[in-house]
Design a protein around this motif. Sequence first.
Motif, PDB file in Angstrom:
ATOM      1  N   ASN A  18       0.833  -1.201   0.000  1.00  0.00           N
ATOM      2  CA  ASN A  18       0.000   0.000   0.000  1.00  0.00           C
ATOM      3  C   ASN A  18       0.868   1.250   0.000  1.00  0.00           C
ATOM      4  N   ARG A  47      -7.836   9.992  -4.739  1.00  0.00           N
ATOM      5  CA  ARG A  47      -8.806   9.106  -4.081  1.00  0.00           C
ATOM      6  C   ARG A  47      -8.180   7.740  -3.821  1.00  0.00           C
ATOM      7  N   ASP A  50      -5.800   8.069  -0.937  1.00  0.00           N
ATOM      8  CA  ASP A  50      -6.559   8.093   0.322  1.00  0.00           C
ATOM      9  C   ASP A  50      -7.041   6.699   0.703  1.00  0.00           C
ATOM     10  N   ASP A  51      -7.486   5.927  -0.296  1.00  0.00           N
ATOM     11  CA  ASP A  51      -7.922   4.553  -0.024  1.00  0.00           C
ATOM     12  C   ASP A  51      -6.780   3.749   0.586  1.00  0.00           C
ATOM     13  N   SER A  52      -5.596   3.824  -0.021  1.00  0.00           N
ATOM     14  CA  SER A  52      -4.466   3.045   0.500  1.00  0.00           C
ATOM     15  C   SER A  52      -4.047   3.521   1.887  1.00  0.00           C
ATOM     16  N   ARG A  53      -4.145   4.813   2.142  1.00  0.00           N
ATOM     17  CA  ARG A  53      -3.844   5.294   3.496  1.00  0.00           C
ATOM     18  C   ARG A  53      -4.836   4.713   4.506  1.00  0.00           C
ATOM     19  N   ARG A  54      -6.111   4.666   4.120  1.00  0.00           N
ATOM     20  CA  ARG A  54      -7.118   4.092   5.001  1.00  0.00           C
ATOM     21  C   ARG A  54      -6.863   2.592   5.192  1.00  0.00           C
ATOM     22  N   TYR A  55      -6.528   1.899   4.102  1.00  0.00           N
ATOM     23  CA  TYR A  55      -6.240   0.464   4.201  1.00  0.00           C
ATOM     24  C   TYR A  55      -5.084   0.221   5.169  1.00  0.00           C
ATOM     25  N   LYS A  56      -4.042   1.030   5.036  1.00  0.00           N
ATOM     26  CA  LYS A  56      -2.880   0.898   5.923  1.00  0.00           C
ATOM     27  C   LYS A  56      -3.270   1.089   7.383  1.00  0.00           C
ATOM     28  N   MET A  57      -4.114   2.082   7.652  1.00  0.00           N
ATOM     29  CA  MET A  57      -4.531   2.344   9.030  1.00  0.00           C
ATOM     30  C   MET A  57      -5.357   1.177   9.581  1.00  0.00           C
ATOM     31  N   GLU A  58      -6.231   0.634   8.759  1.00  0.00           N
ATOM     32  CA  GLU A  58      -7.041  -0.506   9.188  1.00  0.00           C
ATOM     33  C   GLU A  58      -6.159  -1.719   9.467  1.00  0.00           C
ATOM     34  N   GLN A 134     -11.223  -4.556   1.513  1.00  0.00           N
ATOM     35  CA  GLN A 134     -10.210  -3.711   0.875  1.00  0.00           C
ATOM     36  C   GLN A 134      -9.962  -4.166  -0.560  1.00  0.00           C
TER      37      GLN A 134
END
Length: 154
Positions: A18, A47, A50-58, A134
Motif C-alpha cells: 500500500n 482518491r 486516500d484509499d491506500s492510506r485508510r487500508y494501511k490504518m485498518e 479492501q
Amino acid sequence: METTKETLDLLNDLVLINNDRIEGFERAIKELKESGEGLNLEPVFLRFIDDSRRYKMEIGTEIQALGKDIEQGTSTGGKLHRAWIAVKETFTGHDLHSLLEECERGEDAIKEAYEDALTGDALPAYVIDLLDAQLQGILEAHDEIKAMRDSVPH
C-alpha cells in the motif's frame, strides 16, 4: 494453521505494498503535472492514495492489536510483486496511455498480493473480512484505471 508471525508478515507485506501504491500514484500525479496531460486524473489518483492510506490504518490497527508496530517505508524485495516499484521508475517521458498502463500493472500487483494473502490459512476470519473488503475497493480502482486506459488513444 494460524500463527501470529505469519499473520504479522502478511499484514506488514500488505502495508508495504500500500505504501508502494501511494508512492506510485504520487509519482503519476507529478508526471501528469509535468507533462500537462490528464490533469483531470489527479482527483482520481488522490482518491486511490486516500484509499491506500485508510487500508494501511485498518491493517495497522490489527498489527498493533497483535502487539507489533506497523511497517514503515516501501517494499524493497521479497514476497510481494514489485510492479509498483517498476511503475515508479518508468513514468518519465511516457504518454498518458502508457502511464495508465503502468498504473494498471501496479494495480495488478496489489490485487495479486491481496489475493495471495487471502488464500493462505494464516489469517483469522475477521482479518479476512477486512482484507476482502479492501480488495473489493482495489478491484474497483483497477477496473476504473483500465477503463480510463482503454478510452485514451495511443
